[in-house]
Every structure is written in C-alpha cells, then in structure tokens.
Design an enzyme around this catalytic site. Structure first.
Site, PDB file in Angstrom:
ATOM      1  N   LYS A 112       0.624  -0.954   0.346  1.00  0.00           N
ATOM      2  CA  LYS A 112       0.209   0.594   0.272  1.00  0.00           C
ATOM      3  C   LYS A 112       0.961   1.374   0.028  1.00  0.00           C
ATOM      4  O   LYS A 112       1.352   1.302   0.709  1.00  0.00           O
ATOM      5  CB  LYS A 112      -0.648   0.297   1.173  1.00  0.00           C
ATOM      6  CG  LYS A 112      -1.603  -1.245   1.058  1.00  0.00           C
ATOM      7  CD  LYS A 112      -2.546  -1.094   2.610  1.00  0.00           C
ATOM      8  CE  LYS A 112      -1.944  -0.947   3.937  1.00  0.00           C
ATOM      9  NZ  LYS A 112      -3.275  -1.525   5.073  1.00  0.00           N
ATOM     10  N   THR A 132      -8.811   9.401   8.413  1.00  0.00           N
ATOM     11  CA  THR A 132      -7.819   8.106   7.996  1.00  0.00           C
ATOM     12  C   THR A 132      -8.346   7.064   8.485  1.00  0.00           C
ATOM     13  O   THR A 132      -7.738   6.130   8.490  1.00  0.00           O
ATOM     14  CB  THR A 132      -7.058   8.216   7.003  1.00  0.00           C
ATOM     15  OG1 THR A 132      -5.576   8.715   7.396  1.00  0.00           O
ATOM     16  CG2 THR A 132      -7.548   9.079   5.957  1.00  0.00           C
ATOM     17  N   GLY A 173      -8.950   3.658  10.251  1.00  0.00           N
ATOM     18  CA  GLY A 173      -8.978   2.162  10.267  1.00  0.00           C
ATOM     19  C   GLY A 173      -8.946   1.524   8.824  1.00  0.00           C
ATOM     20  O   GLY A 173      -9.450   0.969   8.295  1.00  0.00           O
ATOM     21  N   THR A 174      -8.229   2.353   7.883  1.00  0.00           N
ATOM     22  CA  THR A 174      -7.866   2.248   6.758  1.00  0.00           C
ATOM     23  C   THR A 174      -7.132   1.591   5.299  1.00  0.00           C
ATOM     24  O   THR A 174      -7.937   0.922   5.271  1.00  0.00           O
ATOM     25  CB  THR A 174      -6.690   3.058   6.065  1.00  0.00           C
ATOM     26  OG1 THR A 174      -7.530   4.401   6.097  1.00  0.00           O
ATOM     27  CG2 THR A 174      -7.071   3.472   4.096  1.00  0.00           C
ATOM     28  N   GLY A 175      -6.486   1.152   6.694  1.00  0.00           N
ATOM     29  CA  GLY A 175      -5.519  -0.509   6.581  1.00  0.00           C
ATOM     30  C   GLY A 175      -6.892  -1.990   6.915  1.00  0.00           C
ATOM     31  O   GLY A 175      -6.973  -2.777   5.925  1.00  0.00           O
ATOM     32  N   CYS A 176      -7.614  -1.717   8.268  1.00  0.00           N
ATOM     33  CA  CYS A 176      -8.085  -2.621   8.555  1.00  0.00           C
ATOM     34  C   CYS A 176      -9.193  -3.055   7.316  1.00  0.00           C
ATOM     35  O   CYS A 176     -10.126  -4.429   7.283  1.00  0.00           O
ATOM     36  CB  CYS A 176      -8.915  -2.474   9.891  1.00  0.00           C
ATOM     37  SG  CYS A 176      -8.103  -2.053  10.824  1.00  0.00           S
TER      38      CYS A 176
END
Length: 277
Positions: free
Chosen positions: A175, A214, A216-219
């Site tokens: 990412k 932003t 919580g983007t990865g989860c």
C-alpha cells in the site's frame, strides 16, 4: 433463505469504533457478507491514540476460532492485530488448517504510531503467518518492519513487494498511501498500490483525497478484500473492488473526537454524495 458468504476476522477491538474488529464487521456488512469475529486483544482507543492494550489468552482465541469454523464455516479469513508471537503462531496454525483464502494485514502500529505487535513477534509473522496468507496487505511502515526495505518512491514498490513475497504469501498488496504526494510519478496526485504474485502485476491508482480522517484504512481494505474473495472473486478482482470501496470510505471520512476520525464504512449505503473515484 440461504446465508450470505461468511467471513471471519481475527483481530483486536477498537473501543472507538474506527478500526479493528469494529471496522472489519462494518465493512463486511456494507459489502453484503456475514461477518464473524475472533477477538485477540482489547484496546482502550479513541481518536487521539491507544491508551492501553490487553491480549487474550491463546486458548481463548483458539476456542473462538474453532467454535465458528467448526459449526458455521467460512469462505474467507482476515487477520489484524495479533499482539504476540504466541498468538501469531496459534492463528497461523488455525488458518493453515482452514480451507478458505486468508487475508493477512500484518498490523504493527496504529494510525497514531502506537505499537500493536511485540517486537518479538515479527519473526513469527515472517515464518508462520505470511506463508499461509493468500493475500498480505502491508503498508510501507510494515514492509520496513518485516523486510528492512524502505520505500521512498513509487519505483521502490516492486522491490518491496518482492521482499514480502520471499516469506511465502501467494499475493501481496504493498500500500503506497503513505508516499508523500505522488513521489516518483509525474502527473496527478494519486494513491498507488501494487498487487503482485511475483509474476503478474496490477497497479491500482485512485485520487488522493485531502482528508485527515483515515483511521481504520488498513483494516477496512483487508476486510473488503476478504469479503470479495468470499463472494467468489479472483484476487485481482477482489483487490480492485476493495480499493474502490476504501477510496470512497476515505473521501467520506469524518471528524470524531479531538484527533483523527474514521473512514466512513457505510458511505456506499448512505450515499453521502461522495464519489468512489
């Protein structure tokens, strides 16, 4: 009525509701699958950071997993915060014995920089968890933690992906959202991710939205990938659809508390006039 596809998240709790198990289940609901959970840790967490974290015993994690998989079954598994080497190894063993794709989000630190994985667990992630992953979804900090490769520009993403693939996942999404601006690329301010299995490459681009909220983007991305895999999509299809969903969620992120607010997991359901691209 037949049950929807079932997805199991194995992760920690975020009391503020923006990341972790809470974000995973919201994402799964938004994408039309039945979300189930194995809680690995409890955090005291809000928009300002993580004030405390307490991991669950391995036997509690194992019991939750077996309870769900042995009775209800799963079409995909997603992992997040695993906290310790013991939990990483136990979860890797459980996933290895489950006939379903696994999306591994190798969570190391929170959005605020708080550690969510013991340093002693990094080797277990490399040697036990990544080898059972269908898709691994590290951000640039996690790539550096796991491989020592530091990404400074878009041109470094291929090298970073190759370093992660050496540990055994079938696919990796590196990412690039943390790259400053459009580092290494001419034209347009875009967030770029690289999906590859070592031979096939997919470069995923989306507008970089000017929104600090932003959390919580990865989860959310990992859960969206797992949800699409559970619905029968191929890995490239699932990751592309997940990228589109997360882009819309970031654009619709909202202020909450005094710090970094969450992405809006329900943006596509509530139609807040926010484009996905």
């Amino acid at each position: 009525m037949s049950a929807p596809p079932r997805v199991l998240t194995v992760a920690g709790s975020d009391s503020g509701g923006g990341a972790g198990i809470q974000a995973d289940l919201k994402t799964m609901l938004a994408l039309g699958v039945h979300g189930m959970s194995v809680l690995t840790a409890v955090t005291a967490q809000n928009s300002l950071g993580v004030q405390g974290a307490w991991e669950l015993p391995v036997e509690a994690v194992r019991a939750q997993y077996r309870s769900v998989v042995d009775d209800i079954g799963v079409q995909a598994v997603k992992t997040g915060m695993l906290a310790s080497a013991e939990l990483v190894e136990a979860v890797a063993e459980l996933i290895g014995g489950t006939d379903a794709p696994a999306v591994v989000d190798p969570v190391g630190v929170s959005k605020h920089g708080d550690s969510l994985l013991a340093a002693s667990a990094l080797d277990s992630v490399r040697t036990a968890l990544l080898p059972v992953a269908t898709v691994a979804t590290p951000n640039l900090d996690e790539v550096a933690q796991l491989t020592g490769v530091h990404v400074e520009s878009e041109g470094d993403l291929r090298r970073a992906a190759a370093a992660v693939l050496e540990y055994g996942p079938r696919w990796v999404v590196v990412k690039g959202g943390h790259l400053a601006g459009d580092a290494g690329r001419v034209g347009g301010n875009q967030a770029v991710d690289l999906l590859t299995d070592g031979s096939e490459e997919h470069w995923l681009r989306a507008p970089r939205h000017d929104n600090r909220h932003t959390h919580g983007t990865g989860c959310t991305l990992a859960s969206a990938i797992a949800s699409q895999l559970a619905k029968g999509q191929s890995v490239p299809e699932a990751v592309a659809a997940a990228k589109e969903y997360v882009t819309g969620a970031i654009a619709a992120g909202f202020a909450l508390g005094g710090g970094i607010g969450p992405v809006d997991h329900g943006w596509a359901l509530t139609r807040r006039d926010t484009p996905a691209a």
